[in-house]
Design a protein around this motif. Sequence first.
Motif, PDB file in Angstrom:
ATOM      1  N   GLU A 136      39.949  41.015  38.860  1.00 41.58           N
ATOM      2  CA  GLU A 136      41.057  40.560  39.689  1.00 41.58           C
ATOM      3  C   GLU A 136      40.596  39.696  40.860  1.00 41.58           C
ATOM      4  OE1 GLU A 136      44.623  43.771  39.080  1.00 41.58           O
ATOM      5  OE2 GLU A 136      43.345  43.983  40.858  1.00 41.58           O
ATOM      6  N   GLU A 137      39.330  39.802  41.251  1.00 42.47           N
ATOM      7  CA  GLU A 137      38.842  38.999  42.362  1.00 42.47           C
ATOM      8  C   GLU A 137      38.926  37.506  42.049  1.00 42.47           C
ATOM      9  OE1 GLU A 137      34.968  40.309  43.389  1.00 42.47           O
ATOM     10  OE2 GLU A 137      35.615  42.248  44.191  1.00 42.47           O
ATOM     11  N   ASP A 140      42.629  36.395  42.095  1.00 42.95           N
ATOM     12  CA  ASP A 140      43.174  36.230  43.443  1.00 42.95           C
ATOM     13  C   ASP A 140      42.842  34.862  44.024  1.00 42.95           C
ATOM     14  OD1 ASP A 140      44.482  38.681  43.793  1.00 42.95           O
ATOM     15  OD2 ASP A 140      42.599  39.703  44.264  1.00 42.95           O
ATOM     16  N   THR A 144      48.438  29.539  43.079  1.00 43.74           N
ATOM     17  CA  THR A 144      49.716  29.917  42.498  1.00 43.74           C
ATOM     18  C   THR A 144      50.768  28.879  42.900  1.00 43.74           C
ATOM     19  OG1 THR A 144      50.185  31.347  44.402  1.00 43.74           O
ATOM     20  CG2 THR A 144      49.182  32.373  42.457  1.00 43.74           C
ATOM     21  N   THR A 157      47.998  40.660  40.815  1.00 46.67           N
ATOM     22  CA  THR A 157      46.889  41.578  41.002  1.00 46.67           C
ATOM     23  C   THR A 157      47.273  42.726  41.931  1.00 46.67           C
ATOM     24  OG1 THR A 157      46.077  40.278  42.860  1.00 46.67           O
ATOM     25  CG2 THR A 157      45.232  39.713  40.665  1.00 46.67           C
ATOM     26  N   SER A 158      46.361  43.668  42.057  1.00 46.53           N
ATOM     27  CA  SER A 158      46.590  44.813  42.938  1.00 46.53           C
ATOM     28  C   SER A 158      46.736  44.372  44.390  1.00 46.53           C
ATOM     29  CB  SER A 158      45.439  45.813  42.811  1.00 46.53           C
ATOM     30  OG  SER A 158      45.304  46.255  41.478  1.00 46.53           O
ATOM     31  N   LYS A 159      46.007  43.331  44.762  1.00 42.33           N
ATOM     32  CA  LYS A 159      46.123  42.813  46.128  1.00 42.33           C
ATOM     33  C   LYS A 159      47.511  42.232  46.369  1.00 42.33           C
ATOM     34  CE  LYS A 159      43.959  39.552  49.353  1.00 42.33           C
ATOM     35  NZ  LYS A 159      45.232  38.860  49.675  1.00 42.33           N
ATOM     36  N   ARG A 160      48.009  41.475  45.402  1.00 43.25           N
ATOM     37  CA  ARG A 160      49.353  40.912  45.540  1.00 43.25           C
ATOM     38  C   ARG A 160      50.413  42.002  45.468  1.00 43.25           C
ATOM     39  NH1 ARG A 160      47.060  36.319  41.967  1.00 43.25           N
ATOM     40  NH2 ARG A 160      46.675  34.686  43.522  1.00 43.25           N
ATOM     41  N   ASP A 163      50.625  43.604  48.887  1.00 44.30           N
ATOM     42  CA  ASP A 163      51.385  42.772  49.823  1.00 44.30           C
ATOM     43  C   ASP A 163      52.892  42.858  49.564  1.00 44.30           C
ATOM     44  OD1 ASP A 163      48.967  41.984  50.896  1.00 44.30           O
ATOM     45  OD2 ASP A 163      48.862  40.137  49.713  1.00 44.30           O
ATOM     46  N   LYS A 284      42.140  48.047  36.732  1.00 44.86           N
ATOM     47  CA  LYS A 284      43.497  47.741  37.222  1.00 44.86           C
ATOM     48  C   LYS A 284      44.291  49.019  37.487  1.00 44.86           C
ATOM     49  CE  LYS A 284      47.646  45.093  36.025  1.00 44.86           C
ATOM     50  NZ  LYS A 284      47.605  44.248  37.228  1.00 44.86           N
ATOM     51  N   PRO A 463      54.417  37.388  46.876  1.00 49.81           N
ATOM     52  CA  PRO A 463      53.907  37.233  45.498  1.00 49.81           C
ATOM     53  C   PRO A 463      54.935  37.580  44.432  1.00 49.81           C
ATOM     54  CG  PRO A 463      52.283  38.342  46.884  1.00 49.81           C
ATOM     55  CD  PRO A 463      53.529  38.243  47.696  1.00 49.81           C
ATOM     56  N   THR A 467      53.999  34.131  42.435  1.00 46.31           N
ATOM     57  CA  THR A 467      52.837  34.285  41.554  1.00 46.31           C
ATOM     58  C   THR A 467      52.988  33.443  40.287  1.00 46.31           C
ATOM     59  OG1 THR A 467      52.462  36.527  42.375  1.00 46.31           O
ATOM     60  CG2 THR A 467      51.414  35.923  40.285  1.00 46.31           C
TER      61      THR A 467
END
Length: 695
Positions: A136-137, A140, A144, A157-160, A163, A284, A463, A467
């Motif tokens: 996922e890095e 990111d 987009t 991703t998990s980061k999005r 957020d 994930k 996102p 995205t």
Amino acid sequence: MSSRALRRLEKQRLEQEVNREDHVESEDDVLPVEAKANVFALLNEESEEEEKEEENEEAKEEEFKKVVVETKSKKSKKSKKKKASKKKQEIADSDEELDRILAEARKKDQQKLGDSRESSVKPQIGESYEDIYDFEEELDMEPTPIAEYDSNFKFFTSKRLKDSLPLLSIDSVKNLDPDQEFRHLFGNLSMETIEDANTTTSLAISPELLQQFKKLARLTRGWSGSDRRGVPGTTRKLLFTKIKDDYLPTALKPMGMEELKPDECIKYLDYKEDSAEIEDLEVKISKEANLGVRYFKFTKVNNVQERVANTRFYASVVMTPDPESLMQLLQQYPYHAETLLQVAMVLLRQGDNKSMSNSLIEKALFVFDRSLHKRFHEILSEAKTGLIRLPYEGFLNRQFHLCLFRYIIALGERSAFFTALNYCKFLLSISPAEDPLGVRYFIDHYAIMSEEYKYLVRLAESPLATTYNNWFTPGIAFSTVLAYLKLEDKENARRSLKLAFERHPYVAYKLMENIGLAVANVNEGDIPSDELTLLAGETYLVRAAAIWNQQSDRQFLHDELELLFKKSPVKKATVGFKSSIFAMLGMSTGNLKTGLPYNLIRFAILSGENKIMAKLPEAVWSREDTFEYDLLPPKNTTVDYNEFTGIINKKSGVVDSLIDYIDQNLLGAIVQNRTADNDFEGILRQLDEQEGNEE
């Protein structure tokens, strides 16, 4: 160096210091000793034998401290303060050194063992947590929006997701109660008024039968309660609905719910994956779990009555459609969720009875409400809806999605727009990436109608809308312009309108024609459009006039769009889909011959808007799985190999459908002999005997 060794060194140092002095000046001198003991107590690395030895040492230290405290000095107060100050400074310096040693030891241990809170993925032998590749890095870092969908929507991703969690969560579970909104709209409604609304029956029922229901409710322990939210078998309260007088009191739950384990969650992702490895999916799922995300699944009760209800429903809807038979089935099985939702639509189409139809939808929601898992109920009670997932592959999960969608429509018809918006958040949160019923195509409408303008602005920039290219729907794009106008921010309104114009030029042209004050100075044929553009655009155009109802807003829209059409050339819209996404969703592009995403097709059909459905290609209506109770369900294309019989189709547990819960013998009898209701007794006796033999 172990904790025991450090303790011994500290003890020796204290004994040496005490021997250099005749007496301890005050009790304050021994307080840092206790603090040091607490520092060592933080370490839990000793074996059982070491712990016993340390306990003995601690007992000796306590005796030693008592002796030291009892031998107080008789020196002057001035000398006491000087020596006490000097003593405290020396011990403080020693404390810092010991703390540093302990911190370094603790850091080394964490490096060796890894921090289990960071990831539930276990490294292989000889592999550290730093060696695990996080795919996922790289995602990111990709710009987009992404033009094409990918399997499992990995760019979200998990980061999005992290957020986006505030936008997926409701502020309070009370926001799911329309009574709260009615109180806000109409002032403090009396309890009699609310009680009168809650006693409305879902179907016509005789007063005699209604009195029997009330009497049975008093005899059924735990039923309803003073707040109409109590159900037998649990102290938890209903969160979505309230119990009405014509709800048959029963202690038996019509369905169950279970929390999915991590390996089961991975199966759901792997079944539709075409590029990522299992290890990537494990990462994930693990990162989602660290955020607090939990997966759940509604389950059917496996008994004779449930199988009979499923079979009769299937025969009355799929084999030989018979609305009258459905009505009879509902009377015999009042808590069969599929029948409740189907009869609600029958009443709406045939008699346009919205009140009774909405009551049945609410009753279906009650069926799901009383079946919630304990953990699910806790998360929902805390209003953390962004952490709840219900995979669309589960049949009853799909029924829950459908029930929420129709309940949102019903709330909108009652002008409970704020409550409808919160249910939109909830429906989107239980599957935010796939969004199987297309919440993104109408969530903006309820945000505008409930005057939640700031929320819509945040959603458009999150996102959840940026995205993927098609997540920025025409509704979100142009409604954000209106939200800025309501917030009296014309500068950002112009910026948003320019972006919406670039992404959806066809919708901009139609808005200029239908909402603006004049026709755009371009030909409609010059604007690129395809099936996706026309259908997605119609989902917004059909309700645009209801929100663009202020003359000043219309004037702004007209003037700015006129300038944009003059200055900015219309660019060809980017429309792209990987064929794998259709295979992932069970959609054969060879048969359908279209690039429409599944969630948009489902939304178009479920909306009931003739203008939207008219934009659907004919290939959609010719499909065999376009059933109202389960629209375009995902297909389980996996097969299992049997060494004796070869390759056989077998239910893997990832995707299930209604056909998995019917009785084939009963279905055959219904189809072949057109069995009447009074002929079911013999078949039921056979089913009871079969179930008894199996047990």
